[in-house]
Design a protein around this motif. Structure first.
Motif, mmCIF file in Angstrom:
data_model
loop_
_atom_site.group_PDB
_atom_site.id
_atom_site.type_symbol
_atom_site.label_atom_id
_atom_site.label_comp_id
_atom_site.label_asym_id
_atom_site.label_seq_id
_atom_site.Cartn_x
_atom_site.Cartn_y
_atom_site.Cartn_z
ATOM 1 N N HIS A 133 0.832 -1.194 0.000
ATOM 2 C CA HIS A 133 0.000 0.000 0.000
ATOM 3 C C HIS A 133 0.871 1.250 0.000
ATOM 4 C CE1 HIS A 133 -3.434 -2.543 0.777
ATOM 5 N NE2 HIS A 133 -2.770 -3.093 1.770
ATOM 6 N N ASP A 134 0.412 2.274 -0.726
ATOM 7 C CA ASP A 134 1.083 3.563 -0.683
ATOM 8 C C ASP A 134 0.812 4.212 0.668
ATOM 9 O OD1 ASP A 134 2.083 3.365 -3.258
ATOM 10 O OD2 ASP A 134 0.311 4.303 -4.160
ATOM 11 N N ILE A 135 1.754 4.991 1.124
ATOM 12 C CA ILE A 135 1.606 5.677 2.401
ATOM 13 C C ILE A 135 1.011 7.054 2.150
ATOM 14 C CG2 ILE A 135 2.837 6.670 4.364
ATOM 15 C CD1 ILE A 135 4.906 4.449 4.014
ATOM 16 N N ASP A 136 -0.090 7.352 2.818
ATOM 17 C CA ASP A 136 -0.691 8.680 2.797
ATOM 18 C C ASP A 136 -0.007 9.475 3.900
ATOM 19 O OD1 ASP A 136 -2.205 10.968 3.263
ATOM 20 O OD2 ASP A 136 -4.120 9.953 2.897
ATOM 21 N N GLU A 137 0.931 10.341 3.522
ATOM 22 C CA GLU A 137 1.740 11.069 4.500
ATOM 23 C C GLU A 137 0.883 11.898 5.458
ATOM 24 O OE1 GLU A 137 4.964 10.734 4.993
ATOM 25 O OE2 GLU A 137 5.295 9.412 3.290
ATOM 26 N N ASP A 138 -0.193 12.522 4.961
ATOM 27 C CA ASP A 138 -1.047 13.332 5.831
ATOM 28 C C ASP A 138 -1.756 12.463 6.861
ATOM 29 O OD1 ASP A 138 -0.350 15.706 4.551
ATOM 30 O OD2 ASP A 138 -1.946 15.480 3.056
ATOM 31 N N ALA A 139 -2.275 11.315 6.415
ATOM 32 C CA ALA A 139 -2.947 10.396 7.346
ATOM 33 C C ALA A 139 -1.945 9.846 8.354
ATOM 34 C CB ALA A 139 -3.615 9.262 6.581
ATOM 35 N N ALA A 140 -0.733 9.524 7.899
ATOM 36 C CA ALA A 140 0.292 8.995 8.803
ATOM 37 C C ALA A 140 0.641 10.021 9.881
ATOM 38 C CB ALA A 140 1.541 8.596 8.024
#
Length: 192
Positions: A133-140
């Motif tokens: 899965h790609d990492i959603d930087e804002d969600a992380a």
């Protein structure tokens, strides 16, 4: 079980070791009816505590094909159930520091496990991704607003005096990130 270098412990060893800590230091000495899950685990998952008994040499942790990962999860459940019983019995203020130390030990190994997995995957010639899965930087950032980061340089000399390795220094949580700093087990016991 992968251990590419001496400074990297296999992932399942971390889970077994942190479980062993609760069994060896909290349950066996303080819960009268407690029976160890498997007496051999004291040898397999002891890290440096020679007063507790013999141990597998650090460089040989990667040779442990048994217990299996499923057996280690069963071990963890066995110990977690006993810890729930122990804590429900209100063990008293005198054991509070030991339980806090155990929680700090868990946190230390979570950070070490993360670093070790990064090393293992980063040195695999196939360069496997840790996730599809790609990492959603804002969600992380909302999930983990206080990421682990290296200590600032002005803190390095004190830590080095305490017997830490460079690897310890680069992967320790910065105490300025949280109102509740995590003290590593090495700092608490001047050993591990």
């Amino acid at each position: 079980m992968v251990q590419p270098i001496v400074d990297v412990s296999p992932p399942k060893w971390h889970l077994g070791h942190t479980t062993w800590f609760w069994e060896a230091f909290v349950l066996i000495p303080n819960l009268p009816d407690y029976k160890p899950c498997n007496p051999d685990y004291n040898y397999v998952f002891n890290s440096y505590y020679e007063t507790i008994g013999a141990r597998v040499v650090r460089t040989d942790r990667g040779n442990l094909s048994r217990p299996s990962v499923d057996e280690i999860y069963d071990y963890r459940k066995y110990v977690d159930d006993a810890m729930e019983k122990f804590i429900a019995g209100r063990p008293g203020k005198e054991l509070e520091d030991l339980i806090i130390l155990g929680l700090n030990h868990e946190q230390q190994h979570q950070e070490l496990l993360f670093s070790d997995i990064k090393y293992i995957l980063g040195h695999n010639p196939l360069f496997p991704a840790w996730s599809d899965h790609d990492i959603d930087e804002d969600a992380a950032a909302t999930i983990a607003p206080n990421p682990v980061r290296p200590l600032p340089p002005h803190r390095l000399p004190y830590a080095a005096i305490r017997g830490c390795t460079r690897r310890d220094l680069l992967h320790r949580r910065d105490p300025t990130l949280s109102p509740h700093p995590v003290r590593s087990l090495r700092d608490r016991l001047c050993g591990e």
